[in-house]
Enzyme design. Structure first.
Site, short mmCIF file in Angstrom:
data_model
loop_
_atom_site.label_atom_id
_atom_site.label_comp_id
_atom_site.label_asym_id
_atom_site.label_seq_id
_atom_site.Cartn_x
_atom_site.Cartn_y
_atom_site.Cartn_z
N GLY A 216 0.82 -1.20 0.00
CA GLY A 216 0.00 0.00 0.00
C GLY A 216 0.86 1.25 0.00
CB SER B 87 -7.29 2.88 12.96
OG SER B 87 -8.10 4.03 13.02
CG PHE C 297 -8.80 11.66 5.01
CD1 PHE C 297 -8.78 11.08 6.27
CD2 PHE C 297 -8.55 10.87 3.90
CE1 PHE C 297 -8.53 9.72 6.42
CE2 PHE C 297 -8.29 9.51 4.04
CZ PHE C 297 -8.29 8.94 5.31
NE ARG D 7 -5.16 11.93 6.76
CZ ARG D 7 -5.25 10.76 7.34
NH1 ARG D 7 -5.20 9.65 6.62
NH2 ARG D 7 -5.39 10.67 8.65
CE1 TYR E 138 -9.70 2.24 8.10
CE2 TYR E 138 -10.01 3.31 10.23
CZ TYR E 138 -9.18 2.93 9.18
OH TYR E 138 -7.85 3.23 9.23
CD GLU F 263 -12.41 6.45 13.60
OE1 GLU F 263 -13.48 5.97 14.02
OE2 GLU F 263 -12.21 7.68 13.49
CG ASP G 157 0.78 6.85 6.91
OD1 ASP G 157 0.72 8.09 6.89
OD2 ASP G 157 0.17 6.15 7.74
CG ASN H 278 -7.56 11.28 13.42
OD1 ASN H 278 -7.88 10.55 14.35
ND2 ASN H 278 -8.40 11.59 12.44
#
Length: 335
Positions: A18, A135, A198, A194, A159, A137, A23, A188
């Site tokens: 990825g 994350s 976002f 980004r 997610y 999240e 990142d 975050n």
């Protein structure tokens, strides 16, 4: 099965799964500066956008390959040929909002792919060190309470649920099979790279555009949410430190400072010389289902064991972010 033999005797090679995301470019930059050969993958190479790699002039220095992380056979072939000592898994659908519309695809891209790669490492490459992107999240903590590695997971989105599942898969493979497999629970973190979905990008690009002619409007969702915003390059350094550590462990990576979205917006508009209240409105239609109200991390473990601290946080991070966005936009570029 963790291989604690001297790693300096082997060529330093790393795979970034990825690499086209925010990142990925910062991590490629970090690894190349440390003398690594780097192979980066993306689901599509021909039509892929590699904004961060291109910005740093690294596209030609990274061996780019098309790869779908759920394809175990393709993963094994890549590892056999490239012979990495480290693998950084940054892939997967990364938008909380999109995960509500595409929950199955989100789970497949995050959970199924992680299982596929770890199983291949268990069977064929147990010496390779594996980093997994977690994350904030995954959590849903009380307002005012910084979250640590021992805080209870309580995801509020598909997610977050997928990231929590992947976390437990990584933990299971580490504890059951002795793999050097770790998860960075990253709060975050921002940069000019980004994705368009976002809110930080939406706020800064709109503020920049309004500053050019003093006209326009920005409509956002819930302005009262709190987030712990950091600088992406700092967080990539934390990833690298986790993988270099003598013992595999999971870490929260955060600044420890939470800020309301309305204050983030106010700082951005002030950077461009404007009062945000003249241009910004809020609409319930843009609010997410079951919104995470407060998110703030405590990175004490990373500071203690990895020697990691963020270089940018709070208002200083926002000003750096605005400056870098503005430099790109002034050149007519797209962030």
């Amino acid at each position: 099965m963790v291989d604690n033999r001297s790693r300096s005797s082997r060529a330093k090679r790393a795979m970034i799964i990825g690499v086209s995301g925010q990142d990925g470019g910062y991590l490629a930059k970090k690894l190349l500066s440390e003398g690594y050969d780097v192979l980066g993958t993306s689901r599509s190479i021909a039509d892929g956008a590699f904004l961060s790699l291109d910005h740093f002039g690294l596209r030609e220095k990274v061996d780019l390959r098309a790869f779908d992380p759920v394809d175990a056979h393709a993963f094994r072939t890549l590892v056999e040929r490239f012979k990495p000592t480290e693998i950084y898994n940054l892939s997967g659908q990364s938008s909380v909002g999109i995960s509500f519309a595409e929950p199955v695809g989100t789970f497949n891209s995050i959970v199924a792919s992680t299982i596929a790669m770890l199983e291949e490492l268990r069977l064929h490459f147990p010496h390779v060190r594996f980093y997994n992107a977690g994350s904030s999240e995954m959590f849903s903590g009380p307002v005012g309470e910084p979250l640590t590695e021992t805080s209870r997971f309580a995801p509020r989105s598909p997610y977050g649920a997928a990231k929590s599942s992947a976390y437990w898969v990584v933990s299971t493979y580490r504890e059951s099979f002795g793999l050097f497999a770790v998860t960075g629970i990253l709060f975050n973190h921002e940069s000019p790279f980004r994705g368009a979905n976002f809110v930080t990008r939406k706020v800064i690009e709109t503020a920049y555009a309004i500053s050019q002619n003093r006209s326009g409007q920005l409509t956002l969702g819930d302005l009262s949410i709190w987030r712990d915003w950091g600088w992406a390059e700092d967080y990539v350094d934390a990833m690298y430190r986790m993988v270099q550590h003598d013992h595999p462990s999971d870490y929260v990576i955060a600044t420890g400072q939470a800020m309301q979205l309305r204050d983030f917006v106010a700082h951005v508009f002030a950077y461009f010389g404007m009062d945000w209240q003249e241009y910004v409105t809020s609409s319930e239609a843009l609010a997410r289902p079951n919104e995470l109200v407060y998110s703030c991390g405590d990175a004490s473990k990373a500071r203690r064991e990895l020697g990691w601290t963020p270089a940018y946080q709070g208002k200083a991070m926002i000003e750096k972010l605005c400056a870098e966005y503005a430099a790109i936009l002034d050149r007519g570029g797209r962030s």
